[in-house]
Design a protein around this motif. Sequence first.
Motif, PDB file in Angstrom:
ATOM      1  N   SER A  98      46.555  47.857  45.249  1.00  0.00           N
ATOM      2  CA  SER A  98      46.042  47.686  43.887  1.00  0.00           C
ATOM      3  C   SER A  98      46.093  46.220  43.466  1.00  0.00           C
ATOM      4  O   SER A  98      45.296  45.779  42.623  1.00  0.00           O
ATOM      5  CB  SER A  98      46.847  48.536  42.909  1.00  0.00           C
ATOM      6  OG  SER A  98      48.221  48.156  42.902  1.00  0.00           O
ATOM      7  N   GLN A  99      47.000  45.460  44.053  1.00  0.00           N
ATOM      8  CA  GLN A  99      47.158  44.044  43.677  1.00  0.00           C
ATOM      9  C   GLN A  99      45.933  43.206  44.026  1.00  0.00           C
ATOM     10  O   GLN A  99      45.791  42.081  43.532  1.00  0.00           O
ATOM     11  CB  GLN A  99      48.400  43.458  44.352  1.00  0.00           C
ATOM     12  CG  GLN A  99      49.707  44.000  43.823  1.00  0.00           C
ATOM     13  CD  GLN A  99      50.170  45.266  44.530  1.00  0.00           C
ATOM     14  OE1 GLN A  99      49.381  45.951  45.179  1.00  0.00           O
ATOM     15  NE2 GLN A  99      51.452  45.575  44.412  1.00  0.00           N
ATOM     16  N   ASN A 100      45.059  43.711  44.880  1.00  0.00           N
ATOM     17  CA  ASN A 100      43.864  42.957  45.257  1.00  0.00           C
ATOM     18  C   ASN A 100      42.692  43.230  44.330  1.00  0.00           C
ATOM     19  O   ASN A 100      41.578  42.780  44.593  1.00  0.00           O
ATOM     20  CB  ASN A 100      43.477  43.275  46.700  1.00  0.00           C
ATOM     21  CG  ASN A 100      44.473  42.731  47.712  1.00  0.00           C
ATOM     22  OD1 ASN A 100      45.661  43.024  47.632  1.00  0.00           O
ATOM     23  ND2 ASN A 100      44.003  41.956  48.671  1.00  0.00           N
ATOM     24  N   THR A 101      42.937  43.973  43.257  1.00  0.00           N
ATOM     25  CA  THR A 101      41.929  44.198  42.217  1.00  0.00           C
ATOM     26  C   THR A 101      42.312  43.412  40.978  1.00  0.00           C
ATOM     27  O   THR A 101      43.468  43.450  40.552  1.00  0.00           O
ATOM     28  CB  THR A 101      41.842  45.694  41.846  1.00  0.00           C
ATOM     29  OG1 THR A 101      41.372  46.436  42.959  1.00  0.00           O
ATOM     30  CG2 THR A 101      40.891  45.909  40.678  1.00  0.00           C
ATOM     31  N   SER A 102      41.346  42.712  40.399  1.00  0.00           N
ATOM     32  CA  SER A 102      41.566  42.057  39.113  1.00  0.00           C
ATOM     33  C   SER A 102      40.337  42.260  38.242  1.00  0.00           C
ATOM     34  O   SER A 102      39.237  42.533  38.726  1.00  0.00           O
ATOM     35  CB  SER A 102      41.848  40.555  39.294  1.00  0.00           C
ATOM     36  OG  SER A 102      40.753  39.906  39.925  1.00  0.00           O
ATOM     37  N   VAL A 103      40.552  42.166  36.941  1.00  0.00           N
ATOM     38  CA  VAL A 103      39.462  42.227  35.973  1.00  0.00           C
ATOM     39  C   VAL A 103      39.578  40.989  35.105  1.00  0.00           C
ATOM     40  O   VAL A 103      40.604  40.774  34.448  1.00  0.00           O
ATOM     41  CB  VAL A 103      39.535  43.505  35.114  1.00  0.00           C
ATOM     42  CG1 VAL A 103      38.461  43.481  34.031  1.00  0.00           C
ATOM     43  CG2 VAL A 103      39.380  44.739  35.987  1.00  0.00           C
ATOM     44  N   GLU A 104      38.547  40.165  35.125  1.00  0.00           N
ATOM     45  CA  GLU A 104      38.600  38.932  34.353  1.00  0.00           C
ATOM     46  C   GLU A 104      37.210  38.443  34.031  1.00  0.00           C
ATOM     47  O   GLU A 104      36.262  38.676  34.780  1.00  0.00           O
ATOM     48  CB  GLU A 104      39.361  37.839  35.110  1.00  0.00           C
ATOM     49  CG  GLU A 104      38.852  37.596  36.515  1.00  0.00           C
ATOM     50  CD  GLU A 104      39.704  36.584  37.253  1.00  0.00           C
ATOM     51  OE1 GLU A 104      39.378  35.393  37.153  1.00  0.00           O
ATOM     52  OE2 GLU A 104      40.667  36.996  37.909  1.00  0.00           O
ATOM     53  N   ARG A 105      37.100  37.807  32.890  1.00  0.00           N
ATOM     54  CA  ARG A 105      35.827  37.234  32.437  1.00  0.00           C
ATOM     55  C   ARG A 105      34.699  38.250  32.517  1.00  0.00           C
ATOM     56  O   ARG A 105      33.558  37.935  32.845  1.00  0.00           O
ATOM     57  CB  ARG A 105      35.494  35.975  33.246  1.00  0.00           C
ATOM     58  CG  ARG A 105      36.415  34.796  32.950  1.00  0.00           C
ATOM     59  CD  ARG A 105      36.239  33.683  33.963  1.00  0.00           C
ATOM     60  NE  ARG A 105      36.919  34.016  35.219  1.00  0.00           N
ATOM     61  CZ  ARG A 105      36.602  33.493  36.391  1.00  0.00           C
ATOM     62  NH1 ARG A 105      35.586  32.644  36.485  1.00  0.00           N
ATOM     63  NH2 ARG A 105      37.276  33.821  37.469  1.00  0.00           N
ATOM     64  N   GLY A 106      35.006  39.523  32.213  1.00  0.00           N
ATOM     65  CA  GLY A 106      33.990  40.554  32.174  1.00  0.00           C
ATOM     66  C   GLY A 106      33.512  41.030  33.528  1.00  0.00           C
ATOM     67  O   GLY A 106      32.405  41.567  33.637  1.00  0.00           O
ATOM     68  N   HIS A 107      34.355  40.881  34.551  1.00  0.00           N
ATOM     69  CA  HIS A 107      33.969  41.276  35.901  1.00  0.00           C
ATOM     70  C   HIS A 107      35.138  41.930  36.626  1.00  0.00           C
ATOM     71  O   HIS A 107      36.300  41.539  36.452  1.00  0.00           O
ATOM     72  CB  HIS A 107      33.514  40.060  36.717  1.00  0.00           C
ATOM     73  CG  HIS A 107      32.280  39.395  36.190  1.00  0.00           C
ATOM     74  ND1 HIS A 107      32.320  38.520  35.135  1.00  0.00           N
ATOM     75  CD2 HIS A 107      30.976  39.497  36.560  1.00  0.00           C
ATOM     76  CE1 HIS A 107      31.081  38.086  34.883  1.00  0.00           C
ATOM     77  NE2 HIS A 107      30.254  38.665  35.732  1.00  0.00           N
ATOM     78  N   LEU A 108      34.803  42.907  37.454  1.00  0.00           N
ATOM     79  CA  LEU A 108      35.741  43.449  38.434  1.00  0.00           C
ATOM     80  C   LEU A 108      35.690  42.576  39.675  1.00  0.00           C
ATOM     81  O   LEU A 108      34.602  42.250  40.174  1.00  0.00           O
ATOM     82  CB  LEU A 108      35.340  44.879  38.796  1.00  0.00           C
ATOM     83  CG  LEU A 108      35.983  45.467  40.057  1.00  0.00           C
ATOM     84  CD1 LEU A 108      37.447  45.796  39.815  1.00  0.00           C
ATOM     85  CD2 LEU A 108      35.219  46.703  40.529  1.00  0.00           C
ATOM     86  N   ILE A 109      36.859  42.211  40.189  1.00  0.00           N
ATOM     87  CA  ILE A 109      36.923  41.389  41.393  1.00  0.00           C
ATOM     88  C   ILE A 109      37.833  42.071  42.403  1.00  0.00           C
ATOM     89  O   ILE A 109      39.008  42.333  42.127  1.00  0.00           O
ATOM     90  CB  ILE A 109      37.441  39.970  41.090  1.00  0.00           C
ATOM     91  CG1 ILE A 109      36.516  39.287  40.067  1.00  0.00           C
ATOM     92  CG2 ILE A 109      37.534  39.143  42.370  1.00  0.00           C
ATOM     93  CD1 ILE A 109      37.007  37.941  39.589  1.00  0.00           C
ATOM     94  N   ILE A 110      37.274  42.403  43.553  1.00  0.00           N
ATOM     95  CA  ILE A 110      38.050  42.940  44.672  1.00  0.00           C
ATOM     96  C   ILE A 110      38.167  41.836  45.708  1.00  0.00           C
ATOM     97  O   ILE A 110      37.162  41.300  46.179  1.00  0.00           O
ATOM     98  CB  ILE A 110      37.389  44.190  45.264  1.00  0.00           C
ATOM     99  CG1 ILE A 110      37.452  45.340  44.255  1.00  0.00           C
ATOM    100  CG2 ILE A 110      38.057  44.594  46.572  1.00  0.00           C
ATOM    101  CD1 ILE A 110      36.809  46.633  44.732  1.00  0.00           C
ATOM    102  N   THR A 111      39.404  41.495  46.051  1.00  0.00           N
ATOM    103  CA  THR A 111      39.674  40.355  46.916  1.00  0.00           C
ATOM    104  C   THR A 111      40.205  40.822  48.265  1.00  0.00           C
ATOM    105  O   THR A 111      41.181  41.582  48.326  1.00  0.00           O
ATOM    106  CB  THR A 111      40.703  39.413  46.266  1.00  0.00           C
ATOM    107  OG1 THR A 111      40.163  38.938  45.026  1.00  0.00           O
ATOM    108  CG2 THR A 111      41.008  38.224  47.165  1.00  0.00           C
ATOM    109  N   ALA A 112      39.564  40.380  49.321  1.00  0.00           N
ATOM    110  CA  ALA A 112      40.046  40.610  50.681  1.00  0.00           C
ATOM    111  C   ALA A 112      40.786  39.362  51.142  1.00  0.00           C
ATOM    112  O   ALA A 112      40.271  38.250  51.025  1.00  0.00           O
ATOM    113  CB  ALA A 112      38.883  40.915  51.621  1.00  0.00           C
ATOM    114  N   LYS A 113      42.008  39.567  51.657  1.00  0.00           N
ATOM    115  CA  LYS A 113      42.852  38.444  52.070  1.00  0.00           C
ATOM    116  C   LYS A 113      43.300  38.617  53.514  1.00  0.00           C
ATOM    117  O   LYS A 113      43.422  39.738  54.012  1.00  0.00           O
ATOM    118  CB  LYS A 113      44.102  38.365  51.194  1.00  0.00           C
ATOM    119  CG  LYS A 113      43.845  38.240  49.709  1.00  0.00           C
ATOM    120  CD  LYS A 113      45.157  38.237  48.946  1.00  0.00           C
ATOM    121  CE  LYS A 113      44.943  38.228  47.448  1.00  0.00           C
ATOM    122  NZ  LYS A 113      46.246  38.252  46.714  1.00  0.00           N
TER     123      LYS A 113
END
Length: 294
Positions: A98-113
């Motif tokens: 779940s830590q790789n999901t963020s919501v900011e500036r009106g967008h969902l961001i899924i981050t692959a690391k």
Amino acid sequence: MKFSTRIISIFFLSIIGGFFLSCDSEDKDNPSGSTPDNPTATIPIPDQGFVSPTTYDGMTLVWEDDFEGNSLDIANWSHETGTGNNGWGNNELQYYRSQNTSVERGHLIITAKQESFGGSQYTSSRIVSMNKKQFRYGRVDIRAVMPRGQGLWPALWMLGSNFSEVGWPACGEIDIMEMVGGQGRENTVHGTVHWQNDGSHAEFGRSYRLPSGTLADKFHVFSIVWDATSIRWYIDNVEYNVIDTTPAQLDEFRRSFFFIMNVAVGGNWPGSPDNTTVFPQHMIVDYIRVFQFD
């Protein structure tokens, strides 16, 4: 995003200062703009791309998520975590967190690391609307920009709401958008359905190649228009695929479905990341909208 029949359970950023970067102008050595201490601090969000209308003749908007605020709306979404069974049925390499999901500036961001966690060398996120938001028929518009790089496999897709009872592929699957990264493949969107035919897996899909650029350069709108007789796929309102769902063996597609958004790393289709793949990578979703026929 082909789903394994052996998986039997589905549950269990930020200062940019008004300064938006397009993917074309990213620092190629650090395309995320992040730092080791704060890997989600300056994720660039493109300010260009297609925008779909907010109304359609003969249809009513019945649900949308614009990803406002600073966290995922738990009334709409839950996280799937872990490595699934056999890499989510596809030999994928990531551990979903779940830590790789963020919501900011009106967008969902899924981050692959690229990071070690839970026995995996990569992490990412996968969110589902199961038991929260599920629909039968209508038009779905999702505005998003894709990650880039060999081994990245972002998807915006749906599974039948009876998945936990009948499994896959009997529940049916609608892939609104899939992309596989690397090897010149980032300019192509894939729209596919999977179902069960006489006890076996069946599928049908087609692809669309952009006339220029890639799906990581700017926002595109990925859509389906779905009714009792057909499903049609669109990118930026250009139709590129259609299936007749009237045959009896496609009855899966006359039932309700829920949504899934994820970024896989590796797997049978894209192959593994290599030394050309730069991490972190991001799938950025501006909105999802569901319209239904009046």
